[in-house]
Design a protein around this motif. Structure first.
Motif, PDB file in Angstrom:
ATOM      1  N   SER A  58       0.825  -1.210   0.000  1.00 40.09           N
ATOM      2  CA  SER A  58       0.000   0.000   0.000  1.00 40.09           C
ATOM      3  C   SER A  58       0.860   1.263   0.000  1.00 40.09           C
ATOM      4  O   SER A  58       0.487   2.276  -0.601  1.00 40.09           O
ATOM      5  CB  SER A  58      -0.986  -0.001   1.170  1.00 40.09           C
ATOM      6  OG  SER A  58      -0.317  -0.031   2.399  1.00 40.09           O
ATOM      7  N   THR A  91     -13.699   6.416  -2.087  1.00 42.28           N
ATOM      8  CA  THR A  91     -12.724   6.048  -1.053  1.00 42.28           C
ATOM      9  C   THR A  91     -13.189   6.533   0.321  1.00 42.28           C
ATOM     10  O   THR A  91     -13.099   5.795   1.307  1.00 42.28           O
ATOM     11  CB  THR A  91     -11.339   6.619  -1.399  1.00 42.28           C
ATOM     12  OG1 THR A  91     -10.968   6.164  -2.697  1.00 42.28           O
ATOM     13  CG2 THR A  91     -10.292   6.197  -0.394  1.00 42.28           C
ATOM     14  N   PHE A  95     -13.820   3.896   3.376  1.00 38.23           N
ATOM     15  CA  PHE A  95     -13.059   4.027   4.626  1.00 38.23           C
ATOM     16  C   PHE A  95     -13.969   4.356   5.801  1.00 38.23           C
ATOM     17  O   PHE A  95     -13.752   3.885   6.915  1.00 38.23           O
ATOM     18  CB  PHE A  95     -11.965   5.084   4.484  1.00 38.23           C
ATOM     19  CG  PHE A  95     -10.796   4.650   3.631  1.00 38.23           C
ATOM     20  CD1 PHE A  95     -10.722   3.390   3.061  1.00 38.23           C
ATOM     21  CD2 PHE A  95      -9.759   5.523   3.395  1.00 38.23           C
ATOM     22  CE1 PHE A  95      -9.642   3.005   2.284  1.00 38.23           C
ATOM     23  CE2 PHE A  95      -8.661   5.141   2.622  1.00 38.23           C
ATOM     24  CZ  PHE A  95      -8.603   3.879   2.068  1.00 38.23           C
ATOM     25  N   THR A  96     -14.995   5.162   5.569  1.00 35.65           N
ATOM     26  CA  THR A  96     -15.944   5.477   6.638  1.00 35.65           C
ATOM     27  C   THR A  96     -16.687   4.224   7.074  1.00 35.65           C
ATOM     28  O   THR A  96     -16.846   3.962   8.272  1.00 35.65           O
ATOM     29  CB  THR A  96     -16.938   6.560   6.181  1.00 35.65           C
ATOM     30  OG1 THR A  96     -16.208   7.750   5.861  1.00 35.65           O
ATOM     31  CG2 THR A  96     -17.961   6.868   7.251  1.00 35.65           C
ATOM     32  N   ALA A  98     -15.578   1.210   6.841  1.00 33.87           N
ATOM     33  CA  ALA A  98     -14.606   0.373   7.562  1.00 33.87           C
ATOM     34  C   ALA A  98     -14.519   0.778   9.026  1.00 33.87           C
ATOM     35  O   ALA A  98     -14.447  -0.077   9.911  1.00 33.87           O
ATOM     36  CB  ALA A  98     -13.231   0.455   6.902  1.00 33.87           C
ATOM     37  N   ALA A 104     -11.720  -1.017  10.950  1.00 35.31           N
ATOM     38  CA  ALA A 104     -10.571  -0.132  11.149  1.00 35.31           C
ATOM     39  C   ALA A 104     -10.796   0.667  12.438  1.00 35.31           C
ATOM     40  O   ALA A 104     -11.940   0.897  12.837  1.00 35.31           O
ATOM     41  CB  ALA A 104     -10.421   0.813   9.964  1.00 35.31           C
ATOM     42  N   PHE A 108      -8.706   5.945  12.047  1.00 33.70           N
ATOM     43  CA  PHE A 108      -8.615   5.773  10.596  1.00 33.70           C
ATOM     44  C   PHE A 108      -9.619   6.658   9.865  1.00 33.70           C
ATOM     45  O   PHE A 108      -9.489   6.914   8.675  1.00 33.70           O
ATOM     46  CB  PHE A 108      -8.841   4.297  10.243  1.00 33.70           C
ATOM     47  CG  PHE A 108      -8.389   3.920   8.865  1.00 33.70           C
ATOM     48  CD1 PHE A 108      -7.040   3.861   8.548  1.00 33.70           C
ATOM     49  CD2 PHE A 108      -9.303   3.618   7.876  1.00 33.70           C
ATOM     50  CE1 PHE A 108      -6.607   3.506   7.280  1.00 33.70           C
ATOM     51  CE2 PHE A 108      -8.892   3.260   6.609  1.00 33.70           C
ATOM     52  CZ  PHE A 108      -7.546   3.210   6.304  1.00 33.70           C
ATOM     53  N   VAL A 111      -8.295   9.400   7.697  1.00 31.34           N
ATOM     54  CA  VAL A 111      -7.964   9.098   6.298  1.00 31.34           C
ATOM     55  C   VAL A 111      -9.206   9.293   5.434  1.00 31.34           C
ATOM     56  O   VAL A 111      -9.143   9.883   4.352  1.00 31.34           O
ATOM     57  CB  VAL A 111      -7.401   7.669   6.159  1.00 31.34           C
ATOM     58  CG1 VAL A 111      -7.098   7.340   4.707  1.00 31.34           C
ATOM     59  CG2 VAL A 111      -6.165   7.484   7.029  1.00 31.34           C
ATOM     60  N   ALA A 112     -10.353   8.811   5.911  1.00 37.09           N
ATOM     61  CA  ALA A 112     -11.608   8.989   5.179  1.00 37.09           C
ATOM     62  C   ALA A 112     -11.928  10.472   5.016  1.00 37.09           C
ATOM     63  O   ALA A 112     -12.286  10.925   3.919  1.00 37.09           O
ATOM     64  CB  ALA A 112     -12.749   8.282   5.904  1.00 37.09           C
ATOM     65  N   GLU A 115      -9.778  12.141   2.406  1.00 35.56           N
ATOM     66  CA  GLU A 115     -10.241  11.817   1.056  1.00 35.56           C
ATOM     67  C   GLU A 115     -11.487  12.631   0.695  1.00 35.56           C
ATOM     68  O   GLU A 115     -11.581  13.190  -0.393  1.00 35.56           O
ATOM     69  CB  GLU A 115     -10.537  10.321   0.927  1.00 35.56           C
ATOM     70  CG  GLU A 115      -9.317   9.450   0.979  1.00 35.56           C
ATOM     71  CD  GLU A 115      -8.433   9.564  -0.261  1.00 35.56           C
ATOM     72  OE1 GLU A 115      -8.892  10.046  -1.309  1.00 35.56           O
ATOM     73  OE2 GLU A 115      -7.270   9.149  -0.169  1.00 35.56           O
TER      74      GLU A 115
END
Length: 152
Positions: A58, A91, A95-96, A98, A104, A108, A111-112, A115
């Motif tokens: 990654s 994305t 990620f949200t 997750a 996650a 994390f 990160v969402a 994005e």
């Protein structure tokens, strides 16, 4: 490398540079990258734990993506800018989900959010650039009159 020539270009350049740098960080200091993302860094990994392998993959993808984004800025590749808006929103959503489904850690979500905010910033930049281009053509000198019409 050329500086960005548009508002949207600046948003793509910032994301590209950060993707490149964070990818390099994950390749050089993977434990630091894991800590930034809110993941545990045990003193020893169990057999069959491929966290390092996944992080290398990654991080390399992030590094490459940063290069692609910076190349898009250097060429002012506007269709790529529009493409990134939609896929960064996808994305953000993945990620949200997750984080919300406990796949996650809560941290994390940063990160969402990055994005999602990046997608919105690029969309606003594209809108602003289009608006600015429209204003520039509206305020410019009147178009020349064709010779046939000028004689009348």
């Amino acid at each position: 490398m050329r500086l960005p020539r548009s508002g949207a270009g600046w948003t793509i350049a910032v994301f590209g540079l950060l993707a490149l740098l964070l990818g390099a960080l994950g390749l050089i200091w993977p434990e630091t990258q894991l800590r930034l993302l809110g993941f545990e860094v045990p003193a020893e990994r169990a057999p069959g734990d491929y966290t390092g392998t996944f992080l290398t993959a990654s991080s390399m993808a992030s590094f490459n993506m940063g290069v692609y984004y910076l190349l898009a800025v250097a060429t002012e590749w506007r269709p790529f800018y529009r493409f990134t808006v939609w896929f960064r929103l996808v994305t953000f959503t993945v990620f949200t989900i997750a984080v919300l489904s406990d796949v996650a850690p809560d941290r994390f979500f940063a990160v969402a959010a990055w994005e999602g905010l990046g997608a919105v910033a690029t969309a606003v930049g594209l809108w602003w650039d289009a608006r600015r281009a429209g204003v520039a053509t509206d305020d410019s000198a009147p178009e020349p009159v064709p010779a046939a019409d000028a004689a009348r």
